[in-house]
Motif scaffolding. Structure first.
Motif, short mmCIF file in Angstrom:
data_model
loop_
_atom_site.label_atom_id
_atom_site.label_comp_id
_atom_site.label_asym_id
_atom_site.label_seq_id
_atom_site.Cartn_x
_atom_site.Cartn_y
_atom_site.Cartn_z
N HIS A 38 23.09 7.06 -41.47
CA HIS A 38 22.94 5.93 -40.55
C HIS A 38 22.41 6.47 -39.23
N ALA A 39 21.08 6.49 -39.10
CA ALA A 39 20.42 7.12 -37.95
C ALA A 39 20.83 6.47 -36.63
N GLN A 40 21.08 5.17 -36.62
CA GLN A 40 21.45 4.48 -35.39
C GLN A 40 22.79 4.98 -34.85
N LEU A 41 23.64 5.47 -35.73
CA LEU A 41 24.93 6.04 -35.33
C LEU A 41 24.69 7.31 -34.52
N PHE A 42 23.81 8.18 -35.02
CA PHE A 42 23.44 9.38 -34.27
C PHE A 42 22.83 9.01 -32.92
N HIS A 43 21.96 8.01 -32.94
CA HIS A 43 21.26 7.61 -31.72
C HIS A 43 22.25 7.10 -30.66
N ALA A 44 23.17 6.25 -31.08
CA ALA A 44 24.16 5.71 -30.13
C ALA A 44 25.05 6.82 -29.59
N TYR A 45 25.44 7.74 -30.45
CA TYR A 45 26.26 8.88 -30.05
C TYR A 45 25.51 9.72 -29.01
N ALA A 46 24.24 10.00 -29.28
CA ALA A 46 23.42 10.78 -28.36
C ALA A 46 23.23 10.05 -27.03
N GLU A 47 23.04 8.75 -27.09
CA GLU A 47 22.91 7.98 -25.84
C GLU A 47 24.15 8.11 -24.97
N MET A 48 25.33 8.02 -25.59
CA MET A 48 26.56 8.15 -24.83
C MET A 48 26.64 9.54 -24.19
N GLU A 49 26.37 10.58 -24.98
CA GLU A 49 26.45 11.94 -24.44
C GLU A 49 25.40 12.17 -23.36
N ALA A 50 24.24 11.54 -23.48
CA ALA A 50 23.20 11.67 -22.46
C ALA A 50 23.65 11.01 -21.15
N ARG A 51 24.27 9.83 -21.25
CA ARG A 51 24.79 9.17 -20.05
C ARG A 51 25.84 10.03 -19.35
N LEU A 52 26.57 10.81 -20.15
CA LEU A 52 27.61 11.68 -19.60
C LEU A 52 27.05 13.06 -19.22
N VAL A 53 25.76 13.25 -19.43
CA VAL A 53 25.07 14.51 -19.17
C VAL A 53 25.79 15.67 -19.86
N ASN A 54 26.15 15.46 -21.09
CA ASN A 54 26.82 16.47 -21.91
C ASN A 54 25.76 17.15 -22.77
N MET A 55 25.07 18.12 -22.17
CA MET A 55 23.95 18.78 -22.84
C MET A 55 24.38 19.56 -24.08
N GLU A 56 25.54 20.16 -24.03
CA GLU A 56 26.02 20.93 -25.20
C GLU A 56 26.21 20.00 -26.40
N ALA A 57 26.82 18.85 -26.18
CA ALA A 57 27.01 17.89 -27.27
C ALA A 57 25.67 17.36 -27.77
N LEU A 58 24.73 17.14 -26.86
CA LEU A 58 23.40 16.66 -27.26
C LEU A 58 22.69 17.68 -28.14
N MET A 59 22.80 18.95 -27.78
CA MET A 59 22.17 20.00 -28.60
C MET A 59 22.81 20.08 -29.98
N ARG A 60 24.14 19.95 -30.06
CA ARG A 60 24.82 19.96 -31.37
C ARG A 60 24.38 18.77 -32.21
N LEU A 61 24.32 17.59 -31.59
CA LEU A 61 23.90 16.39 -32.32
C LEU A 61 22.45 16.52 -32.80
N ASP A 62 21.60 17.05 -31.95
CA ASP A 62 20.21 17.23 -32.31
C ASP A 62 20.08 18.15 -33.53
N GLN A 63 20.83 19.25 -33.52
CA GLN A 63 20.79 20.18 -34.65
C GLN A 63 21.29 19.52 -35.93
N ARG A 64 22.39 18.78 -35.83
CA ARG A 64 22.93 18.09 -37.03
C ARG A 64 21.93 17.09 -37.56
N ALA A 65 21.32 16.32 -36.67
CA ALA A 65 20.35 15.30 -37.09
C ALA A 65 19.12 15.96 -37.73
N ARG A 66 18.65 17.05 -37.15
CA ARG A 66 17.49 17.74 -37.73
C ARG A 66 17.80 18.25 -39.13
N GLU A 67 18.99 18.79 -39.32
CA GLU A 67 19.37 19.27 -40.65
C GLU A 67 19.49 18.12 -41.65
#
Length: 131
Positions: A41-70
């Protein structure tokens, strides 16, 4: 969620509501559970990333990006699509096999591809075989 534990949009909506209320840790837990339940469910990843971006949580964004790419890499997506198509073809072939009972044995079904099964059924029809 109890009634539809594998429905990603439910997790997404609930997590987004929690994030709007400032309950970020609970939102993360819901996003994680949602991804475990409905990983494609790609929109789930997207919403999660949006929340972490609003919180400027770069570490979480990088982890999410890696998981999504895999998860959404072309190879994985292609294999998933192939499995879905293979199952559809298997069901169609099984129906054809049942319709042409006696022309091809069930034992041969597992070794024949869909094209071979259809071809053997058509050849039998062309040769005048009847039930």
């Amino acid at each position: 969620i109890k009634n539809a534990p594998y429905h990603g949009p439910l997790y997404r909506s609930y997590a987004e509501m929690e994030a709007r209320q400032g309950h970020y840790q609970h939102a993360r837990e819901l996003f994680e559970k949602g991804i475990d339940a409905d990983p494609f469910h790609a929109q789930l990843f997207h919403a999660y990333a949006e929340m972490e971006a609003r919180l400027v949580n770069m570490e979480a964004l990088m982890r999410l990006d890696q998981r999504a790419r895999e998860l959404f890499s072309e190879d994985v997506a292609v294999r998933q699509a192939q499995r879905i198509l293979a199952e559809k073809h298997r069901k169609r072939a099984q129906t054809s096999l049942e319709a042409f009972a006696g022309k091809t044995s069930v034992e041969n079904f597992d070794t024949l591809g869909t094209d071979e099964l259809v071809t053997s059924s058509l050849l039998a029809d062309d040769q005048g075989d009847t039930h």
